[in-house]
Design a protein around this motif. Structure first.
Motif, PDB file in Angstrom:
ATOM      1  N   MET A   1      48.489  24.411  37.152  1.00 38.92           N
ATOM      2  CA  MET A   1      48.862  25.725  36.626  1.00 38.92           C
ATOM      3  C   MET A   1      47.923  26.787  37.205  1.00 38.92           C
ATOM      4  SD  MET A   1      48.705  27.140  32.695  1.00 38.92           S
ATOM      5  CE  MET A   1      49.851  25.897  32.121  1.00 38.92           C
ATOM      6  N   THR A   2      48.514  27.815  37.788  1.00 39.12           N
ATOM      7  CA  THR A   2      47.716  28.909  38.337  1.00 39.12           C
ATOM      8  C   THR A   2      47.485  29.964  37.263  1.00 39.12           C
ATOM      9  OG1 THR A   2      48.601  28.570  40.562  1.00 39.12           O
ATOM     10  CG2 THR A   2      47.585  30.701  40.095  1.00 39.12           C
ATOM     11  N   ARG A   3      46.249  30.377  37.118  1.00 37.12           N
ATOM     12  CA  ARG A   3      45.892  31.419  36.166  1.00 37.12           C
ATOM     13  C   ARG A   3      45.210  32.542  36.913  1.00 37.12           C
ATOM     14  NH1 ARG A   3      43.548  26.892  32.078  1.00 37.12           N
ATOM     15  NH2 ARG A   3      45.320  26.734  30.672  1.00 37.12           N
ATOM     16  N   GLU A   4      45.288  33.738  36.325  1.00 41.23           N
ATOM     17  CA  GLU A   4      44.685  34.891  36.981  1.00 41.23           C
ATOM     18  C   GLU A   4      43.483  35.385  36.193  1.00 41.23           C
ATOM     19  OE1 GLU A   4      46.174  38.949  39.072  1.00 41.23           O
ATOM     20  OE2 GLU A   4      46.637  38.777  36.939  1.00 41.23           O
ATOM     21  N   ALA A   5      42.393  35.604  36.909  1.00 45.03           N
ATOM     22  CA  ALA A   5      41.194  36.203  36.335  1.00 45.03           C
ATOM     23  C   ALA A   5      40.917  37.513  37.059  1.00 45.03           C
ATOM     24  CB  ALA A   5      40.001  35.267  36.463  1.00 45.03           C
ATOM     25  N   VAL A   6      40.615  38.542  36.302  1.00 48.72           N
ATOM     26  CA  VAL A   6      40.235  39.823  36.893  1.00 48.72           C
ATOM     27  C   VAL A   6      38.777  40.092  36.546  1.00 48.72           C
ATOM     28  CG1 VAL A   6      40.662  42.297  36.994  1.00 48.72           C
ATOM     29  CG2 VAL A   6      42.577  40.721  36.689  1.00 48.72           C
ATOM     30  N   PHE A   7      37.992  40.380  37.564  1.00 46.50           N
ATOM     31  CA  PHE A   7      36.609  40.786  37.368  1.00 46.50           C
ATOM     32  C   PHE A   7      36.569  42.305  37.321  1.00 46.50           C
ATOM     33  CE2 PHE A   7      33.987  36.954  39.147  1.00 46.50           C
ATOM     34  CZ  PHE A   7      34.610  36.114  38.217  1.00 46.50           C
ATOM     35  N   ALA A   8      36.181  42.864  36.185  1.00 44.58           N
ATOM     36  CA  ALA A   8      36.151  44.311  36.026  1.00 44.58           C
ATOM     37  C   ALA A   8      34.857  44.884  36.581  1.00 44.58           C
ATOM     38  CB  ALA A   8      36.300  44.686  34.553  1.00 44.58           C
ATOM     39  N   ALA A   9      34.992  45.962  37.357  1.00 46.36           N
ATOM     40  CA  ALA A   9      33.847  46.588  38.007  1.00 46.36           C
ATOM     41  C   ALA A   9      33.964  48.098  37.847  1.00 46.36           C
ATOM     42  CB  ALA A   9      33.795  46.189  39.482  1.00 46.36           C
ATOM     43  N   CYS A  10      33.162  48.841  38.609  1.00 45.46           N
ATOM     44  CA  CYS A  10      33.213  50.300  38.568  1.00 45.46           C
ATOM     45  C   CYS A  10      33.476  50.840  39.978  1.00 45.46           C
ATOM     46  CB  CYS A  10      31.916  50.887  38.005  1.00 45.46           C
ATOM     47  SG  CYS A  10      30.434  50.487  38.956  1.00 45.46           S
ATOM     48  N   ALA A  11      33.798  52.116  40.059  1.00 45.37           N
ATOM     49  CA  ALA A  11      34.210  52.695  41.344  1.00 45.37           C
ATOM     50  C   ALA A  11      33.103  52.632  42.384  1.00 45.37           C
ATOM     51  CB  ALA A  11      34.667  54.136  41.127  1.00 45.37           C
ATOM     52  N   LYS A  12      31.840  52.763  41.954  1.00 38.43           N
ATOM     53  CA  LYS A  12      30.737  52.741  42.921  1.00 38.43           C
ATOM     54  C   LYS A  12      30.467  51.343  43.468  1.00 38.43           C
ATOM     55  CE  LYS A  12      28.166  56.835  41.428  1.00 38.43           C
ATOM     56  NZ  LYS A  12      26.855  57.349  40.963  1.00 38.43           N
ATOM     57  N   MET A  13      30.830  50.311  42.708  1.00 36.77           N
ATOM     58  CA  MET A  13      30.649  48.926  43.162  1.00 36.77           C
ATOM     59  C   MET A  13      31.907  48.146  42.804  1.00 36.77           C
ATOM     60  SD  MET A  13      26.621  48.176  42.310  1.00 36.77           S
ATOM     61  CE  MET A  13      26.406  47.081  43.731  1.00 36.77           C
ATOM     62  N   PRO A  14      33.001  48.396  43.495  1.00 33.76           N
ATOM     63  CA  PRO A  14      34.297  47.825  43.109  1.00 33.76           C
ATOM     64  C   PRO A  14      34.386  46.310  43.206  1.00 33.76           C
ATOM     65  CG  PRO A  14      34.447  48.909  45.241  1.00 33.76           C
ATOM     66  CD  PRO A  14      33.102  49.263  44.679  1.00 33.76           C
ATOM     67  N   GLU A  15      33.450  45.679  43.910  1.00 31.71           N
ATOM     68  CA  GLU A  15      33.412  44.215  43.965  1.00 31.71           C
ATOM     69  C   GLU A  15      32.015  43.709  43.638  1.00 31.71           C
ATOM     70  OE1 GLU A  15      35.139  42.639  47.513  1.00 31.71           O
ATOM     71  OE2 GLU A  15      37.133  43.426  47.059  1.00 31.71           O
ATOM     72  N   GLY A  16      31.334  44.425  42.752  1.00 31.93           N
ATOM     73  CA  GLY A  16      30.017  43.996  42.320  1.00 31.93           C
ATOM     74  C   GLY A  16      28.969  44.096  43.409  1.00 31.93           C
ATOM     75  N   ASP A  17      27.864  43.385  43.203  1.00 36.90           N
ATOM     76  CA  ASP A  17      26.752  43.438  44.149  1.00 36.90           C
ATOM     77  C   ASP A  17      26.630  42.163  44.970  1.00 36.90           C
ATOM     78  OD1 ASP A  17      25.872  41.642  42.288  1.00 36.90           O
ATOM     79  OD2 ASP A  17      24.024  42.705  41.762  1.00 36.90           O
ATOM     80  N   GLY A  18      27.639  41.312  44.899  1.00 34.31           N
ATOM     81  CA  GLY A  18      27.636  40.068  45.677  1.00 34.31           C
ATOM     82  C   GLY A  18      27.176  38.851  44.906  1.00 34.31           C
ATOM     83  N   ASP A  19      26.548  39.061  43.742  1.00 30.84           N
ATOM     84  CA  ASP A  19      26.015  37.925  42.994  1.00 30.84           C
ATOM     85  C   ASP A  19      27.115  37.011  42.464  1.00 30.84           C
ATOM     86  OD1 ASP A  19      23.575  36.633  41.793  1.00 30.84           O
ATOM     87  OD2 ASP A  19      24.661  37.059  39.939  1.00 30.84           O
ATOM     88  N   ASP A  20      28.299  37.553  42.240  1.00 32.69           N
ATOM     89  CA  ASP A  20      29.391  36.771  41.649  1.00 32.69           C
ATOM     90  C   ASP A  20      30.270  36.060  42.670  1.00 32.69           C
ATOM     91  OD1 ASP A  20      28.971  37.323  38.850  1.00 32.69           O
ATOM     92  OD2 ASP A  20      29.625  39.361  39.245  1.00 32.69           O
ATOM     93  N   ASN A  21      29.940  36.155  43.943  1.00 26.03           N
ATOM     94  CA  ASN A  21      30.806  35.556  44.965  1.00 26.03           C
ATOM     95  C   ASN A  21      31.006  34.058  44.749  1.00 26.03           C
ATOM     96  OD1 ASN A  21      30.987  38.076  46.111  1.00 26.03           O
ATOM     97  ND2 ASN A  21      29.643  37.648  47.844  1.00 26.03           N
ATOM     98  N   ALA A  22      29.919  33.375  44.399  1.00 23.92           N
ATOM     99  CA  ALA A  22      30.033  31.928  44.190  1.00 23.92           C
ATOM    100  C   ALA A  22      30.878  31.620  42.962  1.00 23.92           C
ATOM    101  CB  ALA A  22      28.642  31.303  44.046  1.00 23.92           C
ATOM    102  N   ALA A  23      30.840  32.489  41.970  1.00 22.80           N
ATOM    103  CA  ALA A  23      31.651  32.284  40.766  1.00 22.80           C
ATOM    104  C   ALA A  23      33.135  32.427  41.087  1.00 22.80           C
ATOM    105  CB  ALA A  23      31.237  33.272  39.689  1.00 22.80           C
ATOM    106  N   VAL A  24      33.466  33.355  41.982  1.00 22.46           N
ATOM    107  CA  VAL A  24      34.853  33.521  42.409  1.00 22.46           C
ATOM    108  C   VAL A  24      35.355  32.239  43.062  1.00 22.46           C
ATOM    109  CG1 VAL A  24      36.384  34.765  43.968  1.00 22.46           C
ATOM    110  CG2 VAL A  24      34.672  36.024  42.649  1.00 22.46           C
ATOM    111  N   SER A  25      34.531  31.667  43.926  1.00 20.51           N
ATOM    112  CA  SER A  25      34.918  30.418  44.600  1.00 20.51           C
ATOM    113  C   SER A  25      35.088  29.280  43.607  1.00 20.51           C
ATOM    114  CB  SER A  25      33.866  30.043  45.644  1.00 20.51           C
ATOM    115  OG  SER A  25      33.774  31.025  46.654  1.00 20.51           O
ATOM    116  N   ALA A  26      34.176  29.212  42.623  1.00 12.11           N
ATOM    117  CA  ALA A  26      34.249  28.144  41.625  1.00 12.11           C
ATOM    118  C   ALA A  26      35.511  28.267  40.781  1.00 12.11           C
ATOM    119  CB  ALA A  26      33.004  28.171  40.739  1.00 12.11           C
ATOM    120  N   LEU A  27      35.895  29.471  40.440  1.00 16.29           N
ATOM    121  CA  LEU A  27      37.135  29.673  39.683  1.00 16.29           C
ATOM    122  C   LEU A  27      38.355  29.300  40.520  1.00 16.29           C
ATOM    123  CD1 LEU A  27      36.327  32.982  37.785  1.00 16.29           C
ATOM    124  CD2 LEU A  27      37.018  30.820  36.720  1.00 16.29           C
TER     125      LEU A  27
END
Length: 288
Positions: A1-27
């Motif tokens: 089953m495919t599920r969707e997760a959205v990581f909420a950020a802000c306009a100045k850092m729309p994809e965070g600071d890079g710390d969550d990259n490994a979490a994206v891969s794990a999900l």
């Protein structure tokens, strides 16, 4: 089953600071599709996601009321909106103190009130803020502190006054991360007051390193987490993540400096390789 997760950020850092990259891969390994979305972008659909995770919404201090309204409107928000409302005002530190949790002594100074300055070096900072922006340290310069307080009050902000913990200069802080209510990992943060501002302007630059907390430190962090959950009438497992920042007091005993339940950096770049996997499993646990 495919599920969707959205990581909420802000306009100045729309994809965070890079710390969550490994979490994206794990999900992704657990069958999630993951996308980033700026929390106040009307073009982003948050309602269709199976889970929305607050990750880099670091511009909320200037628009807290608007941010809280948005949180209330988002289904499947982690951590929940009620937790965010409680945790985005650092007056919760007084509640932890009242609950008997070893916490850095904290006094609230509302707009229009006068402060009673400590007789030791101290910190004045806004009760609503992120990344140590707006925090300043003072020694015997009560005039400088009074001016800083006037500035915060002129902006309609409540201020916190805390004795400065000198151990931060030599030992820094230790941040303990809990995922789904269970201890995951820890990292140290060097002193930030006086350091430069990140290019985004959202927080002061940090120097992080992996760490193993002493048993006494973990006990204080667990006490803080349990007290918060009691105050919020929730179970620890209902928190996708929590970060407890601890410092040593003047007597050497550990004290809670902050309890981050809203959008903390989780230090994945300074954690073991299993930490992002534990995070992904904790996300699935929230859905269950």
């Amino acid at each position: 089953m495919t599920r969707e997760a959205v990581f909420a950020a802000c306009a100045k850092m729309p994809e965070g600071d890079g710390d969550d990259n490994a979490a994206v891969s794990a999900l992704s390994d657990l069958g999630f599709t993951v996308r980033w979305g700026v929390w106040d972008d009307p073009a982003v659909d948050f309602s269709s996601a199976d889970v929305v995770v607050l990750r880099a919404t670091w511009d909320y201090p200037e628009r807290r009321a608007e941010f809280l309204d948005w949180c209330e409107s988002v289904p499947a928000l982690c951590n929940p909106a009620a937790v965010v409302r409680w945790n985005t005002d650092k007056s919760y530190l007084v509640e932890l103190l009242d609950a008997g949790v070893p916490t850095v002594p904290t006094t609230l100074v509302e707009p229009g009130e006068q402060a009673k300055w400590p007789k030791v070096p101290f910190v004045v900072k806004p009760s609503v803020g992120a990344g140590s922006v707006g925090a300043a340290r003072f020694g015997a310069d009560a005039a400088g502190a009074a001016e800083h307080l006037r500035t915060l009050h002129a902006e309609g902000r409540t201020a916190l006054v805390q004795p400065y913990q000198s151990s931060v200069d030599t030992q820094g802080e230790i941040a303990l991360v809990y995922l789904g209510g269970v201890y995951s990992h820890a990292f140290t943060k060097a002193a930030m007051l006086g350091s430069g501002v990140d290019p985004s302007g959202l927080f002061l630059a940090e120097k992080l390193a992996a760490a193993v907390p002493a048993s006494g430190v973990r006990a204080v962090a667990e006490d803080a987490l349990d007290a918060a959950c009691s105050l919020l009438s929730i179970l620890r497992a209902e928190l996708l993540y929590a970060r407890v920042d601890v410092v040593r007091g003047e007597d050497g005993h550990p004290l809670v400096l902050e309890l981050e339940l809203t959008e903390p950096s989780l230090g994945f770049r300074n954690a073991d390789a299993g930490a992002p996997l534990r995070f992904a499993s904790a996300v699935r646990q929230q859905l269950a």
